[in-house]
Design a protein around this motif. Structure first.
Motif, PDB file in Angstrom:
ATOM      1  N   ASN A 127       0.826  -1.214   0.000  1.00  9.54           N
ATOM      2  CA  ASN A 127       0.000   0.000   0.000  1.00  9.54           C
ATOM      3  C   ASN A 127       0.865   1.271   0.000  1.00  9.54           C
ATOM      4  OD1 ASN A 127      -1.793  -2.040   0.439  1.00  9.54           O
ATOM      5  ND2 ASN A 127      -2.678  -1.232   2.315  1.00  9.54           N
ATOM      6  N   PHE A 130       2.428   1.887  -3.330  1.00 11.57           N
ATOM      7  CA  PHE A 130       1.381   2.314  -4.281  1.00 11.57           C
ATOM      8  C   PHE A 130       1.148   3.819  -4.137  1.00 11.57           C
ATOM      9  CE2 PHE A 130      -2.602   0.874  -6.591  1.00 11.57           C
ATOM     10  CZ  PHE A 130      -3.226   2.104  -6.656  1.00 11.57           C
ATOM     11  N   LEU A 176       1.928  -4.719  -9.304  1.00  9.25           N
ATOM     12  CA  LEU A 176       1.942  -3.247  -9.341  1.00  9.25           C
ATOM     13  C   LEU A 176       2.943  -2.755 -10.382  1.00  9.25           C
ATOM     14  CD1 LEU A 176       1.221  -0.459  -8.197  1.00  9.25           C
ATOM     15  CD2 LEU A 176       2.818  -0.890  -6.310  1.00  9.25           C
TER      16      LEU A 176
END
Ligand code: NDP
Length: 246
Positions: A127, A130, A176
């Motif tokens: 997270n 990101f 990702l």
């Protein structure tokens, strides 16, 4: 080992953010990038460790780095937006990110993995990377050629029993990277992964406490893959997952 011999000063004029820069592989990468002329932004949890890397870079006569003490566990988008503003003010652009900071959690049977540890590992490893990347894209766009490196793992390609959220987080990291590489294809920003392979660090010693650290690669030895992806020699490389030890 991945083979690459960089030209002296090939990272001169570049500003590169390294997360987890106070220890292990991140520390080696920060020093290796600085040696080739880059200005390094050292991000990490423990201020004293970052200061020690700062001192080493300065004492070696490399470009003076910047320090960003930040615990990615609790950091929010606001922190990363603030960091982006500071980088823009001081450097005007960003030429590279090495997403290196990670949490291992505890290696244990799936049935015992506590939910809070799952959430902590995913927060730091996925997270945070990101949201940080999202906040830094405008600065990467200001670079002539920007390189973003994510740090993968062999358990992020073929999962192994007991590695729990760490393994899942590394699959997500590969995902990702692939998503960004595709979305920014044919732009000046490239995204790739490096799987460091077994490397003598605190994290490795935690995962394999009985292992003799002298029998595996030292962080400085795996730097060629990092230098290759951060240098302009890899301008056409996008969406790849490299092994630092091949
Ligand atoms: P280390 O544990 O030695 O270093 C990790 C670094 O990340 C430390 O500087 C640590 O800071 C920082 N960090 C951890 N949590 C946070 C946080 N919440 N906020 C900010 N910084 C944080 O690990 P390695 O050097 O071994 O690992 C580097 C990368 O390589 C990781 O992504 C790891 O998954 C990957 N990897 C490593 C392998 C190996 O064999 N070593 C093999 C495969 C992948 P601090 O010291 O202040 O806690």
């Amino acid at each position: 080992m991945f083979s690459f011999s960089p030209q002296a000063n090939c990272l001169s004029g570049k500003t590169i953010l390294v997360t987890g820069a106070g220890d292990g592989i991140g520390k080696s990468a920060a020093l290796a990038f600085a040696k080739l002329g880059a200005e390094i932004i050292l991000l990490g949890k423990t201020t004293e460790k970052l200061e020690s890397v700062y001192d080493k870079i300065v004492s070696l006569g490399y470009p003076e780095p910047a320090i960003v003490p930040l615990d990615m566990q609790g950091a929010t988008k606001l922190h990363y937006q603030g960091m982006a503003e500071t980088i823009e003010h001081n450097f005007g652009k960003l030429d590279g990110i090495l997403h290196n900071a990670s949490q291992l959690g505890t290696i244990m049977p799936f049935e015992q993995w506590p939910q809070d540890m799952l959430e902590k590992v995913m927060q730091v490893n996925v997270n945070a990377a990101f949201v940080m990347t999202q906040c830094l894209i405008p600065l990467l766009k200001k670079s002539d050629n920007a390189s973003v490196i994510f740090t993968s793992s062999s358990v992020g390609r073929k999962a192994k029993a007991f590695w729990g959220a760490y393994a899942i987080s590394k699959f997500a990291t590969e995902g990702l990277m692939q998503l960004l590489a595709d979305e920014f294809d044919n732009t000046k920003i490239r995204f790739n992964c490096i799987n460091p392979g077994a490397t003598a660090t605190k994290m490795r010693a935690t995962a394999y406490p009985a292992e003799n650290a002298n029998t595996i690669a030292q962080p400085d030895e795996i730097m060629p893959a990092y230098l290759y992806l951060m240098s302009d020699e890899s301008l056409t490389v996008n969406g790849q997952s490299l092994d630092a030890q091949v």
